[in-house]
Design a protein around this motif. Sequence first.
Motif, PDB file in Angstrom:
ATOM      1  N   LEU A  16       0.918  -1.047  -0.023  1.00 44.05           N
ATOM      2  CA  LEU A  16       0.107   0.053   0.076  1.00 44.05           C
ATOM      3  C   LEU A  16       0.916   1.169  -0.015  1.00 44.05           C
ATOM      4  CD1 LEU A  16      -3.036  -0.985   2.517  1.00 44.05           C
ATOM      5  CD2 LEU A  16      -3.088  -0.338   0.176  1.00 44.05           C
ATOM      6  N   ALA A  17       1.861   1.090   0.846  1.00 43.13           N
ATOM      7  CA  ALA A  17       2.917   2.457   0.879  1.00 43.13           C
ATOM      8  C   ALA A  17       3.508   2.742  -0.582  1.00 43.13           C
ATOM      9  CB  ALA A  17       3.845   2.166   2.249  1.00 43.13           C
ATOM     10  N   GLY A  18       3.833   1.372  -0.949  1.00 46.29           N
ATOM     11  CA  GLY A  18       4.563   1.557  -2.371  1.00 46.29           C
ATOM     12  C   GLY A  18       3.426   2.319  -3.632  1.00 46.29           C
ATOM     13  N   GLN A  19       2.220   1.870  -3.380  1.00 49.72           N
ATOM     14  CA  GLN A  19       1.323   2.335  -4.366  1.00 49.72           C
ATOM     15  C   GLN A  19       1.186   3.855  -3.949  1.00 49.72           C
ATOM     16  OE1 GLN A  19      -0.042   0.484  -6.831  1.00 49.72           O
ATOM     17  NE2 GLN A  19       1.058  -0.913  -6.107  1.00 49.72           N
ATOM     18  N   VAL A  65       0.865   3.970   7.409  1.00 46.83           N
ATOM     19  CA  VAL A  65       1.339   5.122   7.811  1.00 46.83           C
ATOM     20  C   VAL A  65       2.742   5.231   8.105  1.00 46.83           C
ATOM     21  CG1 VAL A  65       1.125   7.218   9.339  1.00 46.83           C
ATOM     22  CG2 VAL A  65      -0.881   6.125   8.478  1.00 46.83           C
ATOM     23  N   GLY A  66       3.479   4.379   8.768  1.00 46.86           N
ATOM     24  CA  GLY A  66       4.570   4.231   9.091  1.00 46.86           C
ATOM     25  C   GLY A  66       5.450   3.890   7.904  1.00 46.86           C
ATOM     26  N   ALA A  67       5.042   3.257   6.948  1.00 47.14           N
ATOM     27  CA  ALA A  67       5.856   2.944   5.823  1.00 47.14           C
ATOM     28  C   ALA A  67       5.805   3.971   4.739  1.00 47.14           C
ATOM     29  CB  ALA A  67       5.204   1.484   5.000  1.00 47.14           C
ATOM     30  N   VAL A  68       4.590   4.618   4.761  1.00 46.30           N
ATOM     31  CA  VAL A  68       4.840   5.720   3.895  1.00 46.30           C
ATOM     32  C   VAL A  68       5.673   6.980   4.570  1.00 46.30           C
ATOM     33  CG1 VAL A  68       3.330   7.776   3.280  1.00 46.30           C
ATOM     34  CG2 VAL A  68       2.211   5.654   3.178  1.00 46.30           C
TER      35      VAL A  68
END
Length: 79
Positions: A16-19, A65-68
Amino acid sequence: MEIIAFLFIGALAGWLAGQLVKGSGFGLVGNIVIGVVGSFVGGFTFQLLGLYAGSFLGSLVTATVGAVILLYVVRLAKS
């Protein structure tokens, strides 16, 4: 069983963060690593804000959220 759920949430959050940030994923292992590290970053950030997420969806949001945040910081460091 918890480790499998943790890795699944990490993989999903990393994807999701990659997207959201870059527009593409990083492969299964890359997504898991980004999601797992992101879950720690998100947990720390949410704790500073006084928020707590205990459900599956809450954990997924926290990790995403953390990965973003993690991807954004890495992107800034590369520039």
